[in-house]
Scaffold this active site. Structure first.
Site, PDB file in Angstrom:
ATOM      1  N   ASP A 129       3.552  12.667  -0.687  1.00 37.84           N
ATOM      2  CA  ASP A 129       3.477  11.779   0.474  1.00 37.84           C
ATOM      3  C   ASP A 129       3.856  12.530   1.750  1.00 37.84           C
ATOM      4  O   ASP A 129       4.657  13.458   1.715  1.00 37.84           O
ATOM      5  CB  ASP A 129       4.429  10.596   0.264  1.00 37.84           C
ATOM      6  CG  ASP A 129       4.134   9.437   1.198  1.00 37.84           C
ATOM      7  OD1 ASP A 129       3.013   9.379   1.742  1.00 37.84           O
ATOM      8  OD2 ASP A 129       5.020   8.582   1.374  1.00 37.84           O
TER       9      ASP A 129
ATOM     10  N   ASN B  71      -5.445   3.169  -1.813  1.00 32.78           N
ATOM     11  CA  ASN B  71      -5.832   4.015  -0.680  1.00 32.78           C
ATOM     12  C   ASN B  71      -7.220   3.710  -0.129  1.00 32.78           C
ATOM     13  O   ASN B  71      -7.571   4.169   0.966  1.00 32.78           O
ATOM     14  CB  ASN B  71      -5.752   5.495  -1.056  1.00 32.78           C
ATOM     15  CG  ASN B  71      -4.342   6.016  -1.173  1.00 32.78           C
ATOM     16  OD1 ASN B  71      -4.083   7.002  -1.874  1.00 32.78           O
ATOM     17  ND2 ASN B  71      -3.380   5.373  -0.513  1.00 32.78           N
TER      18      ASN B  71
END
Length: 242
Positions: A20, A68
Site C-alpha cells: 500500500d 480496486n
C-alpha cells in the site's frame, strides 16, 4: 503448527504483503498515481530477489483487489497495462532465477491478453522451487471464500463429498491457495492498520506488522528487520506460556 500448540518462532517461511501507498508516494512528489504504481512494481523485484537470503520460501503480494475496480477508469486501465508489461518484461528473469509464479483471484473479469500472459508465466515457471511468488490479482478474501464454498457445495450435490465429513480442514482445500502453506507473517505498508479483505482464512494465526513506510520506499533492509522481529516472537496459537 496447529492451534493450541506453542513455539518460539522459526524464520518466516511464508510472508504475505499488502503493498500500500503507491498513490500517496506519487502525490508527495507531484506526480500522477500511476507513477507510484510503476515505482512499486520495481520494488517488487528487489523484495523477491532478497527472499532466498532471508529464508523466505513463499512470498504472496496483494497487487489488485476486487474492490480496486472502483478506482477511476484511467487508473484501472493503467494498472492493467502495468500488469501486462510487468509479466512480459520479468517473465524470463523470474524463470531463470528459480522463481515459481502463481496467480490467485478471479480471472473472469480480466482481459484475454492479461489472462493468457498470466497462464503462460505460470506454465513457464512451474518447475521452479527457489522462491514461490504468488500474485493476488482481482483478489478478495470474501470472494475467494464464496467461490470455494460454491465448489464445495457442487461436490456435495454430486456425491463426491460427504457433508458429514466436512470440517475446518475441508474448505481450505477449495481455496485459491490450496497448494500453499498459510502465511506466517503479514506485512502492510503505508500506515494503514487493516487487512483489507486479504487472505482472511489463511492468516487466522499469522503475525502482523503494520508499518508507516510507503511501498515504493520499502527496502530489503527494512524487510530483513521485520523478519528478525518476527523470529523473536512467542507464537502461542491459543496456548498459555508455561
Amino acid at each position: 503448527m496447529k492451534p493450541g500448540s506453542h513455539t518460539k518462532s522459526t524464520p518466516a517461511a511464508h510472508v504475505a504483503i499488502i503493498m500500500d501507498g503507491n498513490g500517496r508516494w506519487a502525490t508527495q512528489r507531484g506526480r500522477p498515481r500511476l507513477f507510484g504504481h510503476h515505482a512499486g512494481a520495481k520494488r517488487v523485484r528487489e523484495i523477491v530477489e532478497s527472499c532466498p537470503d532471508l529464508g523466505v520460501k513463499y512470498l504472496t503480494i496483494f497487487a489488485f483487489s476486487t474492490e480496486n475496480w472502483r478506482r477511476t477508469q484511467v487508473e484501472v486501465a493503467g494498472l492493467m497495462s502495468l500488469f501486462r508489461r510487468y509479466i512480459t518484461k520479468e517473465a524470463r528473469d523470474l524463470r531463470d532465477e528459480g522463481v515459481r509464479v502463481r496467480f490467485i483471484g478471479d480471472r473472469v473479469r480480466l482481459d484475454a491478453k492479461l489472462f493468457n500472459l498470466m497462464d503462460e508465466l505460470e506454465q513457464m515457471t512451474e518447475s521452479n522451487d527457489r522462491v514461490h511468488l504468488t500474485i493476488a490479482l482481482n483478489y478478495g478474501g470474501r470472494d475467494e471464500v464464496a467461490r470455494a464454498t460454491k465448489r464445495l457445495a457442487q461436490d456435495v450435490a454430486s456425491g463426491r463429498l460427504d457433508p458429514e465429513q466436512v470440517d475446518e480442514e475441508t474448505l481450505p482445500r477449495y481455496l485459491d491457495t490450496y497448494v500453499l502453506p498459510d502465511p506466517d507473517l503479514v506485512i502492510r505498508t503505508s500506515g494503514e492498520a487493516r487487512i483489507s479483505n486479504f487472505l482472511l482464512l489463511q492468516s487466522a494465526y499469522a503475525e502482523y506488522e503494520f508499518i508507516d513506510t510507503l511501498w515504493p520506499d520499502f527496502t530489503r533492509d527494512e524487510f530483513a528487520l521485520l523478519l528478525d522481529s518476527y523470529s523473536n516472537r512467542d507464537r502461542r496459537f491459543g496456548a498459555v506460556t508455561a
